[in-house]
Design an enzyme around this catalytic site. Structure first.
Site, mmCIF file in Angstrom:
data_model
loop_
_atom_site.group_PDB
_atom_site.id
_atom_site.type_symbol
_atom_site.label_atom_id
_atom_site.label_comp_id
_atom_site.label_asym_id
_atom_site.label_seq_id
_atom_site.Cartn_x
_atom_site.Cartn_y
_atom_site.Cartn_z
ATOM 1 N N THR A 169 0.828 -1.206 0.000
ATOM 2 C CA THR A 169 0.000 0.000 0.000
ATOM 3 C C THR A 169 0.865 1.260 0.000
ATOM 4 O O THR A 169 0.532 2.256 -0.660
ATOM 5 C CB THR A 169 -0.914 -0.005 1.244
ATOM 6 O OG1 THR A 169 -1.737 -1.160 1.179
ATOM 7 C CG2 THR A 169 -1.784 1.239 1.302
ATOM 8 N N HIS A 218 1.943 1.977 -3.419
ATOM 9 C CA HIS A 218 0.863 2.592 -4.207
ATOM 10 C C HIS A 218 0.801 4.100 -3.935
ATOM 11 O O HIS A 218 0.639 4.902 -4.853
ATOM 12 C CB HIS A 218 -0.499 1.972 -3.847
ATOM 13 C CG HIS A 218 -0.668 0.566 -4.311
ATOM 14 N ND1 HIS A 218 -0.644 0.212 -5.639
ATOM 15 C CD2 HIS A 218 -0.865 -0.591 -3.623
ATOM 16 C CE1 HIS A 218 -0.831 -1.095 -5.753
ATOM 17 N NE2 HIS A 218 -0.960 -1.612 -4.543
ATOM 18 N N CYS A 253 -15.557 2.356 13.759
ATOM 19 C CA CYS A 253 -16.429 3.398 14.319
ATOM 20 C C CYS A 253 -17.032 2.988 15.659
ATOM 21 O O CYS A 253 -17.395 3.835 16.464
ATOM 22 C CB CYS A 253 -17.534 3.761 13.327
ATOM 23 S SG CYS A 253 -18.904 2.578 13.264
ATOM 24 N N CYS A 311 -21.523 0.978 14.180
ATOM 25 C CA CYS A 311 -22.307 0.408 13.075
ATOM 26 C C CYS A 311 -22.663 -1.047 13.374
ATOM 27 O O CYS A 311 -22.180 -1.643 14.341
ATOM 28 C CB CYS A 311 -21.536 0.521 11.749
ATOM 29 S SG CYS A 311 -20.160 -0.618 11.566
ATOM 30 N N CYS A 334 -19.634 -3.348 13.676
ATOM 31 C CA CYS A 334 -18.879 -3.145 14.915
ATOM 32 C C CYS A 334 -19.606 -3.726 16.117
ATOM 33 O O CYS A 334 -18.984 -4.278 17.023
ATOM 34 C CB CYS A 334 -18.632 -1.654 15.138
ATOM 35 S SG CYS A 334 -17.297 -0.991 14.113
ATOM 36 N N ILE A 347 2.765 -11.514 2.739
ATOM 37 C CA ILE A 347 1.653 -12.168 3.455
ATOM 38 C C ILE A 347 1.542 -13.630 3.050
ATOM 39 O O ILE A 347 1.310 -14.507 3.880
ATOM 40 C CB ILE A 347 0.329 -11.409 3.222
ATOM 41 C CG1 ILE A 347 0.469 -9.963 3.719
ATOM 42 C CG2 ILE A 347 -0.827 -12.108 3.936
ATOM 43 C CD1 ILE A 347 -0.748 -9.092 3.461
ATOM 44 N N GLU A 401 3.989 -19.475 -7.507
ATOM 45 C CA GLU A 401 4.554 -18.121 -7.611
ATOM 46 C C GLU A 401 5.480 -18.064 -8.830
ATOM 47 O O GLU A 401 6.423 -18.846 -8.933
ATOM 48 C CB GLU A 401 5.350 -17.823 -6.321
ATOM 49 C CG GLU A 401 6.230 -16.580 -6.374
ATOM 50 C CD GLU A 401 5.471 -15.292 -6.641
ATOM 51 O OE1 GLU A 401 4.566 -14.972 -5.858
ATOM 52 O OE2 GLU A 401 5.766 -14.615 -7.663
ATOM 53 N N ARG A 411 11.000 -14.803 -5.050
ATOM 54 C CA ARG A 411 9.996 -15.146 -4.041
ATOM 55 C C ARG A 411 9.908 -16.656 -3.819
ATOM 56 O O ARG A 411 9.690 -17.115 -2.693
ATOM 57 C CB ARG A 411 8.630 -14.623 -4.479
ATOM 58 C CG ARG A 411 8.548 -13.106 -4.452
ATOM 59 C CD ARG A 411 7.217 -12.604 -5.001
ATOM 60 N NE ARG A 411 6.968 -11.224 -4.597
ATOM 61 C CZ ARG A 411 5.805 -10.608 -4.702
ATOM 62 N NH1 ARG A 411 4.765 -11.247 -5.220
ATOM 63 N NH2 ARG A 411 5.665 -9.375 -4.299
ATOM 64 N N LEU A 437 -7.529 -12.870 -0.401
ATOM 65 C CA LEU A 437 -6.952 -11.697 0.248
ATOM 66 C C LEU A 437 -6.333 -10.740 -0.770
ATOM 67 O O LEU A 437 -6.386 -9.525 -0.608
ATOM 68 C CB LEU A 437 -5.879 -12.126 1.258
ATOM 69 C CG LEU A 437 -5.256 -10.977 2.028
ATOM 70 C CD1 LEU A 437 -6.039 -10.713 3.297
ATOM 71 C CD2 LEU A 437 -3.798 -11.242 2.354
#
Lengths: 350, 350, 350, 350
Positions: free
Chosen positions: B44, B47, B97, B100, B103, B179, B199, B204, B266
């Site tokens: 991330t 990105h 939060c 909701c 949660c 991961i 893979e 890797r 995932l």
């Protein structure tokens, strides 16, 4: 192949048993005749030998006991398709009816009309044993002969350990008989992170150590409840596997399980057990499971996968190997409390 | 304590980032200020650095990225009770939060209004990071510093592996990013009996070997479906953990899962994926799960228990350690495809 | 708004209670003050009134009891965001700590450090009651006032019924107090196909009939085990909900559950219960669950959905409506065994 | 009993079928011969009649189709013990091998080597049909003849509805063919609290209304996603039962399911379906299940219990009753889109 064979026979409604010649079993169209390589002795066999109260109500002599074994296929009935002569096999000895509610809904291990080979019909303490094809379990030749002979009690352990969540959980095993000891190996293999064994017998505790339990506790020497509370941040254990069948062990099980935990009960006892339902069960929100036999055949697949992957080291539990003709000596060894799993070789130990 | 600190800052809506001085965050009554010891880099973060399409829609500069870290408590708000200055901690960076439906029913990891620290608010690529007490995870000092900095992605792995039955199962992992690699260790620790990794990247695959996967397969070189069929008695694998987010890997996932198996998804992908629902899902009776984040806080307890029990060896995945000021160099390393997990040290590698 | 209010107060460590003026509670930043419209009486309130052994150990006078109620929001603390003045609400009176293992893993209903409003802090038998925002349950105005006042025990019933599979199952409820009676309605609504109620009290059996149980059995008049065996093809029932807390009822629960069935225990008892673990639990392979409180807040969502869909007719259970000042009369009614759920109106019955 | 009988026969690899005399099937030792009272028509039968691409690959003429029926036992093989002549029966037409991994682990409904009577062997569109004893389902005479003839598709509905939590949940059914319509009744019976049906065909929507769906939506006329969002507090539905097998319906399924919800896929489609895995599955954390057949025999017990308890009113779905000799007329009715379930009477409608 001769039509007679050597077998352990419970001939009379009295203590003891004879090792003598009997007829080799005749098989039907859907049966398999197995030449027994190794059989192993269960506590149940000692009950039958001792002719205790349970045995007097359940057993109808003459009977060949024995329900833990492995061997090779000697002959097959005309409709048998899944094994052939020479195959290496063991068997599920609970023969389920196949027609009751439990059998038809995936719960054959608690069949209403189950018959157990070695208890209700002639078993495996013999050169040959007859098994219905449905109950034969074909073995990978990679599985060691000794392990192949103890799949029945190992299956009890696998069934109990996997009856609920276990990965990354703390586990206590009360009672370190053979199934309790096997459970240490199984629980380790599937990710239990702290394994406590509670056992008053020193000989058994020593084997529990060899099986690599994390904490082996003598309930006569320490306050088990306090000890476990200290080691688990006052939480208690996530899972208790009760394998002693003794009132003290059962009391401990309820004392050490955490709020929301599970107790899986395998150990049999004829003594009444008294509980405080509010404090022991309801306020703690725990789950209690009765565990019987092995799931047909999920447990067998699981057990086979773990064994083939080399995830289970069971050697410390196998303490005695002897010729089947020395059966009575084996019974004496068991009574001494200084033997765990005893293997019998119909044709002598090799 | 100075009121300024060094941080990686995404200052503009454009590729890149600066390492510069910013103000130390001010904390409220229920917040905890953590002095970052080690942070680790996630895809991330690349990105965000690259300023790709996803980042352009989600990120509002200026922002300090970084959501994987560990450190020590530097200060606490007036109402904080569960940690004190000096405690060793990490944190769940998904701030749910709390109000909701999800949660309030134990599914906070898919909260409708979640904010992610390091994405929606200033994160951990800095000397200090501000975290609400509810999200702080106090660590046992026995957990190594390096492992403590990667609990976020390790938690993804634990969540995915334990999202269904895994003990005594065969497992395939498609995609050996960090991961996926962590998942090898987790699956082994909880009793998976055959672990396949698929893979295409050789670097890797080499790490997957070091992580002790049983079969490491290059989909460019062999017919993966045929290979796995052969090794599993034509059954396919019980469980697929899809961690590549690549259409080819996803296609493979559906090809290799057995009837009645599970696919846990995932790996993210922005590309449309096309399936034959009848053949791929319905006739096979499989279950597919979308996996997001980590369960709050079941996954954290599980992860901590596995780490403390020494059941996870994650070292091969950590390939780079560098000073935080070399952040851009880290981005280059990631882009090269020849790095896996990169650790950043705010005050230099020790 | 006056600063004094009428309330039922347990003033002394002795039997009885007073209805008198007290101060209206002061609220903090995260609290909600609720004007009570209707409160209802639980068996626990009778224990407190009678000052029995349990009460002597748990209760610290002075205390306003009462933990079942509904009302409207009278005032909110400065940080409260989810309700506003005038909203129709009830509340979960188990205030969980939010920080223990159980709270952080979705099991707050068995929090280690729970406090119960109406037991450990001033409750709802008053014109006003103070509740933390986290525990407030905002109600749809479509839910009738009377039903809104009994959500706590209805939640016990919903939690117990839905603690395992129930659709298309046979169910026996031992004990037809209010929660047992509510369970009839809930079990019917979610697809139980045969509902047996076992209850020695004739008055309660009559209400069980009105609640549309399929079989209402008097254990003093018939052989319950034989009867249920006959009606279930000798199988026994799939599920037993034990809501009596009486040794005879618990004995019956184990006698009538089928192999592989579940017993969910809610009824509290201080008497020791004796079981034959082998016959009662292990050979039958049953599961026993301790049930405490209501799941936070899954049970509340389930209950609300069932009520809004009009799936629960609970009217027969509400047998008495009276002004709060007649509290002692209500206690007498409960002791008579000829009342089920009693509603109290702080400002008189309208 | 004559040795010839009337049957619908697919004689050639071409569209159509003949109603003509054939030999009554001969039974083996473990078979049951059933005299068909009522059979019902499935979409699969229309595929076979139309000789579409699927049929051309799967069907080997000559074949008697038909896999939904009830009747009475006309004769039994020598080893049959669970039924006798005259018994009222239906049957599970998926004949599982009993020996593969799935069969031995309680997943026979996804047996690797299943044969379907009426597809792979002669079926029930005939005066007599041969069934292995293992697959016979003995019926309570209280179950109406018409319902007894549709247990196969009703079982699909029961299996799908009960494949996850459903009590107190909101449910959307996409596609109101017979199984979708049955699912309305089943979902209502087991406590679904809001049932949405999405169906473009007006005739089917009318029946959905008669089945008492709460919301019957025409996707051509309204924005289904927006509508359901409004009615569910912006949450979406807990459960989607996808029974259309149409790309638009499948798209809708993913649009309306809530975060953490489940989609159970039953409707078959040969068209490729394209999804955005990140947005549609992963971020939402949903579960997708492929549903095939009926669980053997859990679904049958559940279905029987619901029917005997009078919990299912299925009448609106049965739109046509005709003599078996009018089979081709039935095919025309199905093609018109103005028929739902069609019953065939081998000896004429009575």
């Amino acid at each position: 192949m001769s039509d007679s064979m050597l077998a352990v026979v419970k001939d009379e409604s009295a203590p003891g048993a004879h090792v003598r010649d009997v007829k080799v079993p005749e098989i039907g169209l859907t049966d398999v005749l197995v030449k027994v390589k190794v059989a192993s002795v269960c506590g149940t066999d000692l009950h039958i030998y001792n002719w205790d109260s349970w045995a007097q109500h359940r057993i109808h002599p003459p009977l060949i006991p024995g329900h833990e074994f492995c061997g090779t296929v000697a002959a097959i009935g005309g409709e048998v398709t899944t094994v052939k002569e020479g195959d290496f096999v063991s068997a599920e000895m609970h023969v389920a009816c196949g027609k009751c509610y439990q059998c038809r809904t995936g719960e054959a291990h608690i069949c209403q009309f189950v018959k157990i080979i070695g208890v209700d019909a002639d078993g495996a303490f013999a050169e040959y044993v007859k098994i219905p094809e449905s109950n034969i379990w074909k073995l990978d030749p990679a599985i060691p002969l000794e392990y192949a002979s103890i799949l029945d009690p190992l299956g009890n352990a696998v069934h109990t350990v996997l009856a609920g969540e276990i990965a990354a959980k703390t586990v206590a095993i009360t009672g370190a008989g053979p199934i309790g000891l096997f459970s240490i190996a199984v629980a380790r293999a599937v990710g239990a992170t702290k394994i406590f064994v509670i056992e008053p017998n020193e000989y058994r505790r020593r084997i529990a150590q060899q099986m690599k339990a994390d904490y082996v506790l003598d309930p006569k020497a320490i306050d088990v409840k306090q000890y476990i509370s200290d080691v688990t941040d006052n939480l208690g254990v996530d899972v208790v596997l009760e394998m002693a069948g003794h009132p003290d062990a059962i009391r401990t099980a309820f004392d050490i399980v955490r709020r929301g935990g599970r107790i899986s009960l395998l150990g049999l006892t004829s003594k009444p057990i008294s509980l405080n339902f509010s404090e022991d069960i309801i306020f703690k929100g725990i789950t209690i499971q009765g565990i019987n036999g092995r799931r047909m055949y999920q447990t067998w697949y699981q057990m086979q996968a773990l064994l083939k992957a080399g995830k289970l080291d069971l050697h410390p539990v196998i303490t005695d190997r002897m010729s089947m003709k020395d059966f009575s000596k084996g019974m004496d060894r068991l009574r001494s409390g200084e033997a765990s799993k005893i293997l019998l070789y119909p044709n002598g130990v090799k």
